[in-house]
Design an enzyme around this catalytic site. Structure first.
Site, PDB file in Angstrom:
ATOM      1  N   LYS A  89      17.659 -36.137  35.752  1.00  0.00           N
ATOM      2  CA  LYS A  89      17.919 -35.265  36.890  1.00  0.00           C
ATOM      3  C   LYS A  89      19.382 -34.845  36.796  1.00  0.00           C
ATOM      4  O   LYS A  89      20.196 -35.560  36.192  1.00  0.00           O
ATOM      5  CB  LYS A  89      17.682 -36.051  38.192  1.00  0.00           C
ATOM      6  CG  LYS A  89      17.346 -35.202  39.373  1.00  0.00           C
ATOM      7  CD  LYS A  89      15.857 -34.998  39.577  1.00  0.00           C
ATOM      8  CE  LYS A  89      15.583 -34.161  40.787  1.00  0.00           C
ATOM      9  NZ  LYS A  89      14.196 -33.847  40.980  1.00  0.00           N
ATOM     10  N   GLY A 189       7.613 -31.678  58.214  1.00  0.00           N
ATOM     11  CA  GLY A 189       8.206 -30.745  57.249  1.00  0.00           C
ATOM     12  C   GLY A 189       7.165 -29.753  56.774  1.00  0.00           C
ATOM     13  O   GLY A 189       6.241 -30.121  56.049  1.00  0.00           O
ATOM     14  N   VAL A 190       7.317 -28.511  57.224  1.00  0.00           N
ATOM     15  CA  VAL A 190       6.323 -27.501  56.846  1.00  0.00           C
ATOM     16  C   VAL A 190       7.003 -26.433  55.987  1.00  0.00           C
ATOM     17  O   VAL A 190       6.978 -25.243  56.301  1.00  0.00           O
ATOM     18  CB  VAL A 190       5.611 -26.897  58.078  1.00  0.00           C
ATOM     19  CG1 VAL A 190       4.711 -27.933  58.701  1.00  0.00           C
ATOM     20  CG2 VAL A 190       6.616 -26.398  59.131  1.00  0.00           C
ATOM     21  N   GLY A 191       7.621 -26.895  54.899  1.00  0.00           N
ATOM     22  CA  GLY A 191       8.245 -25.996  53.928  1.00  0.00           C
ATOM     23  C   GLY A 191       7.215 -25.587  52.894  1.00  0.00           C
ATOM     24  O   GLY A 191       6.032 -25.408  53.206  1.00  0.00           O
ATOM     25  N   HIS A 192       7.668 -25.486  51.651  1.00  0.00           N
ATOM     26  CA  HIS A 192       6.769 -25.009  50.584  1.00  0.00           C
ATOM     27  C   HIS A 192       5.534 -25.888  50.446  1.00  0.00           C
ATOM     28  O   HIS A 192       4.407 -25.424  50.585  1.00  0.00           O
ATOM     29  CB  HIS A 192       7.521 -24.984  49.249  1.00  0.00           C
ATOM     30  CG  HIS A 192       8.553 -23.912  49.192  1.00  0.00           C
ATOM     31  ND1 HIS A 192       9.885 -24.151  49.402  1.00  0.00           N
ATOM     32  CD2 HIS A 192       8.436 -22.591  48.976  1.00  0.00           C
ATOM     33  CE1 HIS A 192      10.552 -23.014  49.307  1.00  0.00           C
ATOM     34  NE2 HIS A 192       9.699 -22.048  49.054  1.00  0.00           N
ATOM     35  N   VAL A 193       5.742 -27.171  50.175  1.00  0.00           N
ATOM     36  CA  VAL A 193       4.601 -28.062  49.915  1.00  0.00           C
ATOM     37  C   VAL A 193       3.808 -28.313  51.197  1.00  0.00           C
ATOM     38  O   VAL A 193       2.577 -28.249  51.209  1.00  0.00           O
ATOM     39  CB  VAL A 193       5.070 -29.405  49.306  1.00  0.00           C
ATOM     40  CG1 VAL A 193       3.863 -30.283  48.971  1.00  0.00           C
ATOM     41  CG2 VAL A 193       5.916 -29.178  48.068  1.00  0.00           C
TER      42      VAL A 193
HETATM   43  P1  NAD Z   1      11.233 -27.285  51.448  1.00  0.00           P
HETATM   44  O1  NAD Z   1      12.700 -27.262  51.552  1.00  0.00           O
HETATM   45  O2  NAD Z   1      10.500 -26.021  51.170  1.00  0.00           O
HETATM   46  O3  NAD Z   1      10.584 -27.917  52.788  1.00  0.00           O
HETATM   47  C1  NAD Z   1      11.117 -28.993  53.455  1.00  0.00           C
HETATM   48  C2  NAD Z   1      10.979 -28.718  54.942  1.00  0.00           C
HETATM   49  O4  NAD Z   1      11.350 -29.875  55.651  1.00  0.00           O
HETATM   50  C3  NAD Z   1      11.860 -27.572  55.430  1.00  0.00           C
HETATM   51  O5  NAD Z   1      11.082 -26.658  56.179  1.00  0.00           O
HETATM   52  C4  NAD Z   1      12.894 -28.290  56.312  1.00  0.00           C
HETATM   53  O6  NAD Z   1      13.330 -27.493  57.389  1.00  0.00           O
HETATM   54  C5  NAD Z   1      12.105 -29.473  56.781  1.00  0.00           C
HETATM   55  N1  NAD Z   1      12.886 -30.610  57.263  1.00  0.00           N
HETATM   56  C6  NAD Z   1      14.081 -31.078  56.843  1.00  0.00           C
HETATM   57  N2  NAD Z   1      14.434 -32.175  57.533  1.00  0.00           N
HETATM   58  C7  NAD Z   1      13.434 -32.398  58.417  1.00  0.00           C
HETATM   59  C8  NAD Z   1      13.189 -33.399  59.402  1.00  0.00           C
HETATM   60  N3  NAD Z   1      14.052 -34.391  59.634  1.00  0.00           N
HETATM   61  N4  NAD Z   1      12.037 -33.333  60.118  1.00  0.00           N
HETATM   62  C9  NAD Z   1      11.144 -32.346  59.896  1.00  0.00           C
HETATM   63  N5  NAD Z   1      11.326 -31.382  58.967  1.00  0.00           N
HETATM   64  C10 NAD Z   1      12.448 -31.415  58.252  1.00  0.00           C
HETATM   65  O7  NAD Z   1      10.897 -28.394  50.350  1.00  0.00           O
HETATM   66  P2  NAD Z   1       9.539 -28.613  49.559  1.00  0.00           P
HETATM   67  O8  NAD Z   1       9.644 -27.974  48.218  1.00  0.00           O
HETATM   68  O9  NAD Z   1       8.377 -28.306  50.425  1.00  0.00           O
HETATM   69  O10 NAD Z   1       9.630 -30.195  49.296  1.00  0.00           O
HETATM   70  C11 NAD Z   1       9.393 -31.119  50.350  1.00  0.00           C
HETATM   71  C12 NAD Z   1       9.633 -32.521  49.835  1.00  0.00           C
HETATM   72  O11 NAD Z   1       8.777 -32.797  48.728  1.00  0.00           O
HETATM   73  C13 NAD Z   1      11.056 -32.805  49.326  1.00  0.00           C
HETATM   74  O12 NAD Z   1      11.376 -34.151  49.600  1.00  0.00           O
HETATM   75  C14 NAD Z   1      10.933 -32.624  47.816  1.00  0.00           C
HETATM   76  O13 NAD Z   1      11.912 -33.360  47.111  1.00  0.00           O
HETATM   77  C15 NAD Z   1       9.536 -33.187  47.596  1.00  0.00           C
HETATM   78  N6  NAD Z   1       8.875 -32.673  46.396  1.00  0.00           N
HETATM   79  C16 NAD Z   1       8.667 -31.325  46.254  1.00  0.00           C
HETATM   80  C17 NAD Z   1       8.026 -30.861  45.115  1.00  0.00           C
HETATM   81  C18 NAD Z   1       7.732 -29.389  44.934  1.00  0.00           C
HETATM   82  O14 NAD Z   1       6.911 -29.039  44.070  1.00  0.00           O
HETATM   83  N7  NAD Z   1       8.322 -28.504  45.705  1.00  0.00           N
HETATM   84  C19 NAD Z   1       7.595 -31.754  44.111  1.00  0.00           C
HETATM   85  C20 NAD Z   1       7.807 -33.134  44.301  1.00  0.00           C
HETATM   86  C21 NAD Z   1       8.450 -33.575  45.451  1.00  0.00           C
END
Ligand code: NAD
Length: 363
Positions: A89, A189-193
């Site tokens: 990383k 957390g309702v981001g990408h995943v």
């Molecule tokens: P993202 O940034 O798109 O979504 C994360 C969401 O969480 C955001 O909407 C943010 O506002 C919200 N958030 C932050 N702090 C918060 C809290 N205290 N309470 C509620 N919501 C909160 O990220 P992502 O790509 O969806 O990834 C989410 C998690 O999954 C991360 O920990 C990332 O490391 C892990 N992950 C992602 C992937 C991937 O393919 N994107 C792969 C493996 C692991």
């Protein structure tokens, strides 16, 4: 008089040796302001693949801790997923809004190039596919490129699919059925995943509760998926069957675990257990089935790996589906061995590294 004892900070090599990291590279460039650390934890199975995170760390020590912790997690994620990849990383220190330039990214690319393929980079927090294009101008050791450049594109849908599979396996263990119909599920957390995961859960007829750091995001997800939006800290107190951490790490800690009323924890966030040795066993003692994070969020890495070995998105999805079986195996193993699932998963990953390492011992 009270005697004040001060603990000496661990030495640099002490920190690198603690989890047996192979190599740590400090990168500096005066012209562009680049300050980066590349952590290579283990390359027994193959080149260390893991994203680059850009973050305004409070100190260099915090950046080093992050890269050491994250790169170790990548080793286990790749190993347990049956990939021929090691764990690495990188972190670039600074605020992405102010320091990120083409020149800085390309300079970082040259540091990656100098590792001759021992480390392959990709996206992480605050890095985009566009940034990978700049790094690609200096080195071929980069994945997560846009599909238009022959890359594997956004890994989030595949990560969500794997998380969904892991959640169903954990439900099977906890409730005797993998069906999530009618289950009350809290997605933090309702981001990408998180959003892709909600699509699967809604289709299956789960009752959804959501939270997000940005209230408007939580409201939008609630409207789209027929969910109830709750406040940031309220998610831990809900009457739910499954808690799904999909935001940041360390949300399973001394404060939160005691409040959880669920029987399953299964989400995509990395490093969910604040302290593996303390909070892993605590979940077991409370009768909560925990699906190990690095196992069930491996879909994204599997997708990026498909780019490295030249396979398709469909191939990545087929492999990701196996997370269901792996999760059940890990949960069974943990129960049989009287340990917690994170420890059982780590042991399985370490066993694969040890046995494949021996295969490679001879020409
Ligand atoms: P993202 O940034 O798109 O979504 C994360 C969401 O969480 C955001 O909407 C943010 O506002 C919200 N958030 C932050 N702090 C918060 C809290 N205290 N309470 C509620 N919501 C909160 O990220 P992502 O790509 O969806 O990834 C989410 C998690 O999954 C991360 O920990 C990332 O490391 C892990 N992950 C992602 C992937 C991937 O393919 N994107 C792969 C493996 C692991």
């Amino acid at each position: 008089m009270v005697e004040v004892q001060t603990l000496a900070p661990p030495s640099l090599f002490g920190q690198i040796a603690e989890h047996s990291h192979e190599q740590v590279v400090f990168c500096h460039d005066h012209e562009t302001g680049l300050k980066a650390i590349i952590g290579i934890h283990n390359t027994v199975l193959g080149p260390a693949l893991g994203g680059t995170r850009m973050w305004h760390y409070a100190s260099d020590q915090e950046a080093l801790n992050d890269v050491l912790r994250l790169s170790r997690g990548m080793t286990y994620k790749a190993a347990i997923s049956g990939l021929n990849l090691g764990g690495g990383k990188a972190v670039i220190i600074g605020d992405a809004k102010t320091i990120k330039t083409e020149a800085l990214l390309r300079k970082f690319g040259r540091f990656v190039k100098n590792l001759n393929g021992k480390y392959i980079t990709a996206e992480d927090v605050n890095m985009t596919t566009k940034d990978m294009e700049y790094i690609r101008m200096e080195t071929s050791h980069v994945a997560g490129l846009p599909e238009t450049m022959g890359g594997s594109g956004d890994p989030s849908p595949v990560t969500a699919y794997g998380t969904y599979m892991g959640m169903k396996a954990a439900a099977k263990k906890a409730f005797g059925s993998e069906s999530l119909a009618g289950k009350r599920i809290g997605v933090q957390g309702v981001g990408h995943v998180g959003t892709y995961l909600l699509e699967y859960l809604q289709k299956e007829g789960a009752k959804l509760i959501v939270s997000d750091y940005y209230a408007d995001r939580a409201e939008a997800a609630a409207a789209r998926f027929g969910a109830v939006a709750v406040g940031l800290d309220d998610i831990y107190d809900q009457e739910i069957d499954i808690y799904s951490p999909c935001a940041l790490g360390a949300t399973l800690n001394d404060d939160t675990i005691a409040r959880l009323k669920c029987q399953v924890v299964a989400g995509c966030a990395n490093n969910q257990l604040k302290d593996e040795n303390e909070h892993g066993p605590e979940l077991v003692s409370r009768g909560i089935v925990y699906a190990p994070d690095f196992l069930i969020n491996a879909g994204g890495l599997i997708n990026v790996y498909s780019e490295v070995v030249g396979s398709s998105r469909q191939g990545a999805l087929t492999q990701t589906e196996k997370i269901y079986d792996f999760t059940l195996q890990v949960l069974e193993k943990a129960e049989n061995e009287g340990t917690h699932p994170q420890a059982a998963a780590t042991k399985m990953a370490e066993e694969r590294i040890a046995s494949i390492g021996k295969v490679k011992a001879t020409f």
